[in-house]
Design an enzyme around this catalytic site. Sequence first.
Site, PDB file in Angstrom:
ATOM      1  N   HIS A  47       0.953  -1.123   0.127  1.00 26.31           N
ATOM      2  CA  HIS A  47      -0.270  -0.186  -0.010  1.00 26.31           C
ATOM      3  C   HIS A  47       1.005   1.095   0.042  1.00 26.31           C
ATOM      4  CE1 HIS A  47      -3.452  -2.626   1.498  1.00 26.31           C
ATOM      5  NE2 HIS A  47      -3.500  -2.339   0.153  1.00 26.31           N
ATOM      6  N   CYS A 102       2.720 -12.329   1.755  1.00 22.94           N
ATOM      7  CA  CYS A 102       3.511 -12.395   2.804  1.00 22.94           C
ATOM      8  C   CYS A 102       3.749 -13.720   3.429  1.00 22.94           C
ATOM      9  CB  CYS A 102       3.317 -11.369   3.812  1.00 22.94           C
ATOM     10  SG  CYS A 102       4.613 -11.528   5.249  1.00 22.94           S
ATOM     11  N   HIS A 130     -10.486  -4.682   4.211  1.00 21.36           N
ATOM     12  CA  HIS A 130      -9.044  -4.655   3.956  1.00 21.36           C
ATOM     13  C   HIS A 130      -8.913  -5.893   3.326  1.00 21.36           C
ATOM     14  CE1 HIS A 130      -4.868  -5.164   4.744  1.00 21.36           C
ATOM     15  NE2 HIS A 130      -4.981  -3.663   4.999  1.00 21.36           N
ATOM     16  N   GLU A 132      -6.279  -7.934   3.240  1.00 17.99           N
ATOM     17  CA  GLU A 132      -6.030  -9.217   3.784  1.00 17.99           C
ATOM     18  C   GLU A 132      -6.945 -10.000   4.736  1.00 17.99           C
ATOM     19  OE1 GLU A 132      -2.539  -8.556   6.706  1.00 17.99           O
ATOM     20  OE2 GLU A 132      -3.522 -10.365   7.908  1.00 17.99           O
ATOM     21  N   THR A 171      -2.790  -9.354  10.351  1.00 16.83           N
ATOM     22  CA  THR A 171      -1.495  -9.163  10.926  1.00 16.83           C
ATOM     23  C   THR A 171      -0.964  -7.807  11.052  1.00 16.83           C
ATOM     24  OG1 THR A 171      -0.612  -8.843   8.498  1.00 16.83           O
ATOM     25  CG2 THR A 171      -0.416 -11.069   9.581  1.00 16.83           C
ATOM     26  N   CYS A 201       2.088  -9.439  13.067  1.00 20.38           N
ATOM     27  CA  CYS A 201       3.611  -9.663  12.629  1.00 20.38           C
ATOM     28  C   CYS A 201       4.672  -9.103  13.360  1.00 20.38           C
ATOM     29  CB  CYS A 201       3.550  -9.500  11.228  1.00 20.38           C
ATOM     30  SG  CYS A 201       3.888  -7.887  10.817  1.00 20.38           S
ATOM     31  N   SER A 229      -3.083   2.021   4.294  1.00 19.43           N
ATOM     32  CA  SER A 229      -1.939   1.200   4.935  1.00 19.43           C
ATOM     33  C   SER A 229      -2.448   0.965   6.410  1.00 19.43           C
ATOM     34  CB  SER A 229      -0.529   1.751   4.706  1.00 19.43           C
ATOM     35  OG  SER A 229       0.185   0.828   5.420  1.00 19.43           O
ATOM     36  N   SER A 230      -3.058  -0.125   6.701  1.00 18.46           N
ATOM     37  CA  SER A 230      -3.484  -0.491   8.152  1.00 18.46           C
ATOM     38  C   SER A 230      -2.333  -0.278   9.068  1.00 18.46           C
ATOM     39  CB  SER A 230      -3.872  -2.007   8.048  1.00 18.46           C
ATOM     40  OG  SER A 230      -4.118  -2.440   9.259  1.00 18.46           O
TER      41      SER A 230
END
Length: 319
Positions: A47, A102, A130, A132, A171, A201, A229-230
């Site tokens: 992002h 990832c 989102h 992900e 994450t 993460c 971008s979270s």
Amino acid sequence: MNAKPELTLLLASPRGFCAGVDRAIQIVELALTKFGPPVYVRHEIVHNRYVVESLEAKGAVFVEELSEVPEGAKVIFSAHGVPKSVPAEAQSRELFYLDATCPLVSKVHVEAERHHNAGLQVLLIGHAGHPEVIGTMGQLPEGAVTLIETVADAEAIAPADPSKLAYITQTTLSVDDTSAIVATLRRRFPDIRGPHKEDICYATTNRQDAVKEIAPQSDALLVIGAPNSSNSMRLVEVAERVGCPYAALVQRAEDIDWDALRPVLKDGGTIGLTAGASAPEVLVEEVIEAFRTHYDVKVETALIRDEAVQFKLPRVLAE
Ligand code: 0CM
Ligand code: SF4
């Protein structure tokens, strides 16, 4: 001529690119070198506009859906992961694809499947919409994953069988918000299965810890990153929560609101600076240079942890 006010620029470390972002960008670059342009990328590889535009200049073509990829083309899936239906569609159309998901996101996909196969209802802690979250929910059949966004959601959920539950997480969440949600779930459902803490993460955790360290020493804190971008957005929240008087997200130096900063920094002071996991270091340098035009800058680094994580490339590109 008036001397510029003195300013200490406190750089968070670690900041910026994580191993998953580094790998995803390398996958696009190596694919362009190996196969030649165009190479299609489904969704922003990470992002960040600057990264996306740099890759576009080298011949990458970014699309949101596989239906936009022409027959016979090569396509890469972004670092955030994709629902199972995406590689399935690519296969049925006989598209050549590379998966830049990832490995730490893929690990969560595996957990989801393992819990589901063990007959457990899977709760996913994350933010609706989102990519992900869409990708992780899409590892299981429609309706098999229940999204939990808040402590209120964790309080309200009424599972079919409270003894057959598991949780997984996005994450790039706030470590503190997530731990409150996990505590609620564990209190209500003592048998719930899940990771030791959550699936956030190492890079997200380390960048939040670094902000917790520097924000209390800073009059203001800037996060370089994108609004979608979270992990970057969470860094702004962390700074605000530890009481930093001014915290803002900037994509580039041109976004810095000098008028808003002036009263906070008065005649100098300390500004904290960090970057989300998808923001390249060249943008940190750009922001530092912009500060030099307004202030007499002294740069200091607050190193809170070393990072040495690296992920392997897909075999077809590593050769
Ligand atoms: O997930 P997030 O919105 O933070 O993505 P990003 O591209 O900003 O950061 C890297 C990643 C992943 C997965
Ligand atoms: Fe992987 Fe974390 Fe980086 Fe996302 S932020 S790409 S999960 S290492």
